[in-house]
Design a protein around this motif. Structure first.
Motif, PDB file in Angstrom:
ATOM      1  N   LYS A  44       0.783  -1.121   0.035  1.00  7.18           N
ATOM      2  CA  LYS A  44      -0.174  -0.060   0.130  1.00  7.18           C
ATOM      3  C   LYS A  44       1.068   1.280  -0.036  1.00  7.18           C
ATOM      4  O   LYS A  44       2.300   1.202   0.342  1.00  7.18           O
ATOM      5  CB  LYS A  44      -0.893   0.250   1.171  1.00  7.18           C
ATOM      6  N   LYS A  45       0.351   2.408  -0.495  1.00  9.07           N
ATOM      7  CA  LYS A  45       1.030   3.576  -0.257  1.00  9.07           C
ATOM      8  C   LYS A  45       0.832   4.182   1.113  1.00  9.07           C
ATOM      9  O   LYS A  45      -0.309   4.382   1.836  1.00  9.07           O
ATOM     10  CB  LYS A  45       0.515   4.518  -1.170  1.00  9.07           C
ATOM     11  N   GLY A  46       1.977   4.642   1.653  1.00  8.85           N
ATOM     12  CA  GLY A  46       2.139   5.368   3.086  1.00  8.85           C
ATOM     13  C   GLY A  46       1.621   6.661   2.987  1.00  8.85           C
ATOM     14  O   GLY A  46       1.419   7.102   1.925  1.00  8.85           O
ATOM     15  N   THR A  47       1.447   7.149   4.182  1.00  6.33           N
ATOM     16  CA  THR A  47       1.034   8.610   4.162  1.00  6.33           C
ATOM     17  C   THR A  47       1.953   9.498   3.678  1.00  6.33           C
ATOM     18  O   THR A  47       1.443  10.521   3.150  1.00  6.33           O
ATOM     19  CB  THR A  47       0.748   9.165   5.612  1.00  6.33           C
ATOM     20  N   ASP A  48       3.237   9.146   3.501  1.00  3.29           N
ATOM     21  CA  ASP A  48       4.043  10.049   2.932  1.00  3.29           C
ATOM     22  C   ASP A  48       4.171   9.853   1.355  1.00  3.29           C
ATOM     23  O   ASP A  48       5.123  10.412   0.595  1.00  3.29           O
ATOM     24  CB  ASP A  48       5.604   9.985   3.433  1.00  3.29           C
ATOM     25  N   GLY A  49       3.566   8.749   0.927  1.00  2.00           N
ATOM     26  CA  GLY A  49       3.417   8.581  -0.924  1.00  2.00           C
ATOM     27  C   GLY A  49       4.126   7.369  -0.959  1.00  2.00           C
ATOM     28  O   GLY A  49       4.120   6.823  -2.066  1.00  2.00           O
ATOM     29  N   ARG A  50       5.017   6.882  -0.370  1.00  2.00           N
ATOM     30  CA  ARG A  50       6.042   5.615  -0.589  1.00  2.00           C
ATOM     31  C   ARG A  50       5.253   4.443  -0.420  1.00  2.00           C
ATOM     32  O   ARG A  50       4.341   4.332   0.356  1.00  2.00           O
ATOM     33  CB  ARG A  50       7.350   5.595   0.331  1.00  2.00           C
TER      34      ARG A  50
END
Length: 139
Positions: A108-114
């Motif tokens: 999944k994508k983290g809150t920082d977009g990574r």
């Protein structure tokens, strides 16, 4: 009507093709026998063995003081099965220690977009059987 057709085509195309999960990931893990550890996972897409939402990868996990585990992953969308084994000097995988296993991961994508993933793994032969969890974030 033309805009609706274009939007529909974009949605269909997006759902048929998987996001490339390739990259280098920094990991923290908890192994039932060995305890906490850190590692680096490298995944490389095998385009010739990938189609649509189904993708194939070379997989490597480097764990300080343990070694470099080689393997492969098969993914469908944002879910992947990963096989890994610690190569031995004689070329065998897992060797006498049985240090090999299979994991299942959700990306999944983290809150920082990574991109990140959580993997649960099972090693049927290592020290009578073993499990663990890794959480990894792409650099």
């Amino acid at each position: 009507m033309k805009c609706l057709a274009t939007l529909l085509m974009c949605l269909i195309t997006t759902s048929v093709y998987a996001l490339d999960l390739s990259g280098v990931y920094d990991c923290r893990g908890e192994d039932a026998h060995e305890g906490e550890y850190t590692g680096i996972v490298t995944m490389k897409l095998r385009k010739e063995h990938s189609k649509g939402a189904d993708s194939s990868y070379d997989f490597q996990l480097e764990v300080p003081n343990y070694g470099i585990y080689k393997g492969h992953a098969a993914a469908h969308g944002m879910h992947a099965a990963m096989h890994f084994a610690l190569p031995m000097e004689n070329g065998e995988y897992g060797g006498k220690t049985g240090d090999f296993g299979t994991g299942i991961a959700e990306f999944k994508k983290g809150t920082d977009g990574r991109l990140m993933f959580r993997k649960f793994y099972f090693e049927p032969a290592f020290k009578g059987g073993n499990t663990g969890v890794e959480e990894c974030v792409r650099r």
